[in-house]
Design a protein around this motif. Sequence first.
Motif, PDB file in Angstrom:
ATOM      1  N   MET A  42      71.252  63.521  58.072  1.00 27.21           N
ATOM      2  CA  MET A  42      71.964  64.632  58.718  1.00 27.21           C
ATOM      3  C   MET A  42      71.972  65.839  57.798  1.00 27.21           C
ATOM      4  O   MET A  42      71.632  65.726  56.622  1.00 27.21           O
ATOM      5  CB  MET A  42      73.381  64.223  59.116  1.00 27.21           C
ATOM      6  CG  MET A  42      74.267  63.778  57.974  1.00 27.21           C
ATOM      7  SD  MET A  42      75.922  63.222  58.462  1.00 27.21           S
ATOM      8  CE  MET A  42      75.587  61.651  59.174  1.00 27.21           C
ATOM      9  N   SER A  43      72.365  66.979  58.331  1.00 25.14           N
ATOM     10  CA  SER A  43      72.433  68.195  57.524  1.00 25.14           C
ATOM     11  C   SER A  43      73.570  68.076  56.511  1.00 25.14           C
ATOM     12  O   SER A  43      74.499  67.271  56.680  1.00 25.14           O
ATOM     13  CB  SER A  43      72.666  69.421  58.409  1.00 25.14           C
ATOM     14  OG  SER A  43      73.980  69.395  58.932  1.00 25.14           O
ATOM     15  N   ALA A  44      73.494  68.884  55.483  1.00 21.54           N
ATOM     16  CA  ALA A  44      74.549  68.884  54.461  1.00 21.54           C
ATOM     17  C   ALA A  44      75.887  69.296  55.066  1.00 21.54           C
ATOM     18  O   ALA A  44      76.922  68.708  54.754  1.00 21.54           O
ATOM     19  CB  ALA A  44      74.166  69.831  53.323  1.00 21.54           C
ATOM     20  N   ARG A  45      75.869  70.299  55.938  1.00 21.69           N
ATOM     21  CA  ARG A  45      77.109  70.758  56.582  1.00 21.69           C
ATOM     22  C   ARG A  45      77.765  69.629  57.369  1.00 21.69           C
ATOM     23  O   ARG A  45      78.965  69.384  57.253  1.00 21.69           O
ATOM     24  CB  ARG A  45      76.832  71.939  57.491  1.00 21.69           C
ATOM     25  CG  ARG A  45      78.069  72.451  58.218  1.00 21.69           C
ATOM     26  CD  ARG A  45      77.713  73.534  59.205  1.00 21.69           C
ATOM     27  NE  ARG A  45      77.332  74.751  58.534  1.00 21.69           N
ATOM     28  CZ  ARG A  45      78.172  75.760  58.280  1.00 21.69           C
ATOM     29  NH1 ARG A  45      79.422  75.660  58.639  1.00 21.69           N
ATOM     30  NH2 ARG A  45      77.750  76.833  57.663  1.00 21.69           N
ATOM     31  N   LEU A  46      76.972  68.902  58.167  1.00 19.70           N
ATOM     32  CA  LEU A  46      77.510  67.799  58.963  1.00 19.70           C
ATOM     33  C   LEU A  46      78.001  66.666  58.062  1.00 19.70           C
ATOM     34  O   LEU A  46      79.065  66.095  58.298  1.00 19.70           O
ATOM     35  CB  LEU A  46      76.453  67.293  59.939  1.00 19.70           C
ATOM     36  CG  LEU A  46      76.887  66.179  60.880  1.00 19.70           C
ATOM     37  CD1 LEU A  46      78.097  66.593  61.713  1.00 19.70           C
ATOM     38  CD2 LEU A  46      75.731  65.791  61.781  1.00 19.70           C
ATOM     39  N   MET A  47      77.244  66.363  57.018  1.00 20.75           N
ATOM     40  CA  MET A  47      77.659  65.316  56.083  1.00 20.75           C
ATOM     41  C   MET A  47      79.005  65.662  55.460  1.00 20.75           C
ATOM     42  O   MET A  47      79.918  64.829  55.401  1.00 20.75           O
ATOM     43  CB  MET A  47      76.624  65.136  54.976  1.00 20.75           C
ATOM     44  CG  MET A  47      77.031  64.127  53.918  1.00 20.75           C
ATOM     45  SD  MET A  47      76.073  64.239  52.399  1.00 20.75           S
ATOM     46  CE  MET A  47      76.615  65.807  51.732  1.00 20.75           C
ATOM     47  N   LEU A  48      79.167  66.903  54.993  1.00 22.84           N
ATOM     48  CA  LEU A  48      80.417  67.310  54.355  1.00 22.84           C
ATOM     49  C   LEU A  48      81.573  67.314  55.344  1.00 22.84           C
ATOM     50  O   LEU A  48      82.685  66.903  55.022  1.00 22.84           O
ATOM     51  CB  LEU A  48      80.255  68.697  53.712  1.00 22.84           C
ATOM     52  CG  LEU A  48      79.297  68.731  52.516  1.00 22.84           C
ATOM     53  CD1 LEU A  48      78.999  70.169  52.114  1.00 22.84           C
ATOM     54  CD2 LEU A  48      79.856  67.943  51.354  1.00 22.84           C
ATOM     55  N   ARG A  49      81.305  67.757  56.568  1.00 24.03           N
ATOM     56  CA  ARG A  49      82.345  67.764  57.597  1.00 24.03           C
ATOM     57  C   ARG A  49      82.793  66.336  57.902  1.00 24.03           C
ATOM     58  O   ARG A  49      83.993  66.047  57.936  1.00 24.03           O
ATOM     59  CB  ARG A  49      81.828  68.427  58.870  1.00 24.03           C
ATOM     60  CG  ARG A  49      82.902  68.539  59.941  1.00 24.03           C
ATOM     61  CD  ARG A  49      82.422  69.190  61.226  1.00 24.03           C
ATOM     62  NE  ARG A  49      81.798  70.463  60.940  1.00 24.03           N
ATOM     63  CZ  ARG A  49      80.654  70.869  61.502  1.00 24.03           C
ATOM     64  NH1 ARG A  49      80.016  70.104  62.367  1.00 24.03           N
ATOM     65  NH2 ARG A  49      80.145  72.046  61.209  1.00 24.03           N
TER      66      ARG A  49
END
Length: 81
Positions: A42-49
């Motif tokens: 997954m994208s970094a943004r989605l992973m962090l969220r």
Amino acid sequence: MAKTTKYRAVARQNGNVGVIVKLSRSEILSSLEKGARDRVGMSARLMLRRYRQGRLPDPTSVGDLIALSNLLRKNDPILAE
């Protein structure tokens, strides 16, 4: 010419400074993006969220990426909900 901010990561061992690494925001984002895509697909943004929401299946697999994201400013756009 725009000034590039460098973020510092300091590795400590037994209270002594071992290594100081300086990374730009774009270098941090690049590492986050590559790591997130390779490890959790997954994208970094989605992973962090998902990490912040407690919905990341195996957060230990990306612990170093989470620590790396902590070098960014608290109001960085990638950390926005």
